[in-house]
Design an enzyme around this catalytic site. Structure first.
Site, PDB file in Angstrom:
ATOM      1  N   CYS A 138       0.838  -1.205   0.000  1.00 53.28           N
ATOM      2  CA  CYS A 138       0.000   0.000   0.000  1.00 53.28           C
ATOM      3  C   CYS A 138       0.877   1.260   0.000  1.00 53.28           C
ATOM      4  O   CYS A 138       1.528   1.551  -0.992  1.00 53.28           O
ATOM      5  CB  CYS A 138      -0.969  -0.035   1.182  1.00 53.28           C
ATOM      6  SG  CYS A 138      -2.358   1.108   1.000  1.00 53.28           S
ATOM      7  N   HIS A 167      -3.474  -5.496   0.489  1.00 50.79           N
ATOM      8  CA  HIS A 167      -2.898  -5.888   1.781  1.00 50.79           C
ATOM      9  C   HIS A 167      -2.855  -7.404   1.930  1.00 50.79           C
ATOM     10  O   HIS A 167      -3.852  -8.029   2.305  1.00 50.79           O
ATOM     11  CB  HIS A 167      -3.723  -5.288   2.926  1.00 50.79           C
ATOM     12  CG  HIS A 167      -3.558  -3.813   3.079  1.00 50.79           C
ATOM     13  ND1 HIS A 167      -2.643  -3.249   3.946  1.00 50.79           N
ATOM     14  CD2 HIS A 167      -4.178  -2.770   2.459  1.00 50.79           C
ATOM     15  CE1 HIS A 167      -2.704  -1.926   3.865  1.00 50.79           C
ATOM     16  NE2 HIS A 167      -3.632  -1.609   2.970  1.00 50.79           N
ATOM     17  N   GLU A 185      -1.467  -9.003   4.259  1.00 52.07           N
ATOM     18  CA  GLU A 185      -1.399  -9.384   5.671  1.00 52.07           C
ATOM     19  C   GLU A 185      -2.758  -9.651   6.304  1.00 52.07           C
ATOM     20  O   GLU A 185      -2.840 -10.324   7.341  1.00 52.07           O
ATOM     21  CB  GLU A 185      -0.645  -8.313   6.482  1.00 52.07           C
ATOM     22  CG  GLU A 185      -1.368  -6.994   6.675  1.00 52.07           C
ATOM     23  CD  GLU A 185      -1.131  -5.991   5.562  1.00 52.07           C
ATOM     24  OE1 GLU A 185      -1.173  -4.782   5.837  1.00 52.07           O
ATOM     25  OE2 GLU A 185      -0.923  -6.413   4.401  1.00 52.07           O
TER      26      GLU A 185
END
Length: 539
Positions: free
Chosen positions: A82, A177, A179
């Protein structure tokens, strides 16, 4: 020496999830603020670097956070996420613009170029043969021109450059993202990066962590005594066991009854630690002290600060009785630090945590926080590895301020007594109701063991006291009594959470019992808010 990944934090509220995903791969990782020095980066010994997301814009020019130049000169793999992607692009000669269409939430990304990072990783294939990924986006700005040497790695209709790669320099970046759990292949992408791209081995595990943590505690503390505030919750219990493993009788646990504990909490804690584990535990009755200072206070932040302050005062008084007491131990864990935007964070404060936000500068004890870098699931694994009873370790977390943050508004003894009984009924019904999967409910724990009951199936469940009254009817009479809200969530890491889809029959039983058995409550409601936008605790 363990392989390790350096994570630079640009302020994302989910930065610690990157560390969690790396550790899930058996590789050690640490998070540091983005503005560490070039010397720190060069001397850290990272096998790879990950740049987190963040709330800023690189378009702000000199005001925007920048990646230390040493990161790009180390010669180790780098992955930007990001904002990390945008900063990488801008600093390496690319261009970033403010996107006309912002992307927040679910998106489908097309993979390009058969890169080493994404090869054979996809969620589905289009009829045209394109590999697609189901991901989570959260951005306004976007890269509109890649730096020299980079090629396209991923795209969406609204974000033509959703991923880029310079395979020669082993630099990769995503606008989405990986994660977060919403990115289905995120775990696989991060594992590919740390293992295949960075060459890390899966050499970080709980037994090794215990050995290293024990040695670190011994070196840090020396011959000093340590006092720890024991709440009976998972975090303080595991912290006590770990510290006791390291320094034995140098640890004294202080169990403070502030009038905001769960039903029979004091009895259980004393039996478990003093009698079963052989830990030195001092039981202090401080109900009047806490209630006196909380009287008339309704602001959540003020309540947390007061409770934290009074805890510290109690500890200091107790420490004064011990000539060699120099350390105050706490069960602070990563999510506590993140939500308080504490040390190492560039994010925005959501709310202060008792463990990290209520300590005055006049504290005469040094802080010992052996769990500060661990997520909740890691804390539980640590507890089991230390030999703590399974039911203790997998007990739902309980906040340091206790019921003080589950009574909205002013805290009164009357409210605490009502809430304590209502909460006990809720937990009892969850424990005795066999688990049968409902739509939206997880069917098994992280280690694959089926849930025995609905208590096991929820990550955290509790009652909240609402300081409002509602009209009701009991028998032939009118009632005007208080309202209780039930809260139950399912989560792996407590950074994000889904509300638990409890069976209606179970909720009905809980409601009936509370209304009939707890005089003073005539209405029960159920909280169906996720995190985000809500936090797990109401205050």
């Amino acid at each position: 020496m363990h392989s390790k990944i350096l994570i630079l934090d640009f302020g994302s509220q989910v930065t610690q999830l990157i560390a969690r995903r790396v550790r899930d791969s058996g590789v050690f990782s640490e998070v540091f603020p983005y503005d560490v020095s070039d010397e720190f980066v060069r001397n850290y010994g990272a096998a790879g670097v990950i740049l987190s997301g963040g709330p800023n814009s690189v378009i702000e020019g000199d005001e925007s956070p920048r990646v230390p130049q040493a990161v790009f000169e180390l010669g180790v793999p780098v992955m930007g996420i990001c904002y990390g992607m945008q900063a990488m692009a801008e600093q390496l000669g690319g261009k970033v613009e403010n996107g006309k269409v912002r992307e927040f939430g679910y998106a489908e990304v097309r993979a390009h170029g058969h890169t080493a990072l994404l090869k054979d990783i996809s969620d589905f294939t289009t009829p045209e043969g394109h590999g697609m990924l189901k991901v989570w986006m959260s951005h306004g700005d976007k890269v509109n021109e890649m730096p020299p040497g980079f090629k396209l790695m991923a795209s969406t209709p609204n974000c033509p450059i959703a991923g880029m790669a310079d395979e020669e320099r082993r630099m990769y970046a995503f606008q989405f993202h990986p994660e977060v759990t919403h990115t289905v292949q995120g775990k696989a992408i991060i594992a590919r990066f740390v293992h295949d791209i960075c060459g890390c081995k899966s050499d970080w595990n709980m037994p090794d962590y215990i050995a290293e943590a024990v040695e670190k505690i011994r070196q840090q503390v020396g011959s000093d005594e340590v006092i720890l505030g024991l709440s009976g919750g998972v975090d303080s219990s595991v912290a006590a066991a770990l510290i006791h493993r390291a320094i034995g009788d140098q640890l004294t646990c202080v169990f403070v009854d502030h009038g905001l504990l769960r039903l029979d909490e004091g009895k259980m804690v004393m039996e478990m630690f003093a009698e079963s584990l052989g830990v030195n535990v001092i039981h202090i009755d401080a109900v009047d002290q806490f209630m006196g200072h909380l009287a008339g206070v309704s602001d959540p932040e003020a309540k947390r600060k007061i409770i934290g302050r009074e805890f510290v005062e109690v500890f200091q008084v107790e420490a004064g009785k011990r000539k060699n007491a120099k350390w105050l131990a706490q069960g602070t864990i990563y999510p506590d630090v993140i939500e308080s935007a504490g040390k190492g964070k560039k994010g925005h404060t959501i709310k202060s945590h008792h463990n990290v936000g209520g300590l005055p500068e006049t504290l005469n004890l040094q802080l010992l926080e052996p769990l500060r870098e661990l997520f909740k699931d890691e804390v539980r694994k640590l507890g089991v590895a230390l030999g703590l009873p399974h039911d203790m370790v997998y007990r739902h977390p309980f906040p340091g301020p206790g019921l003080g943050v589950r009574i909205l508004g002013e805290v009164k003894k009357e409210f605490a007594d009502l809430l304590r009984r209502a909460d006990a009924i809720f937990i009892e019904e969850l424990r005795k109701t066999p688990f049968v999967a409902t739509p939206g409910a997880s069917e098994a724990t992280d280690n694959g063991i089926p849930h025995r009951n609905w208590y096991d199936a929820t990550s955290q469940a509790f009652a909240v006291f609402l300081p409002v009254k509602s009209v009701g009817v009991m028998g032939d009479g009118r009632t005007y009594e208080y309202v209780v809200a039930l809260r139950a969530v399912q989560t792996q890491d407590f950074m994000t959470a889904h509300w638990a889809h409890l069976p209606h029959e179970l909720l009905g039983n809980v409601s009936n019992r509370i209304i009939n058995e707890v005089r003073g409550i005539n209405r029960v409601v159920y909280d169906i808010s996720g995190k985000p936008p809500a936090t797990i605790e109401w205050e």
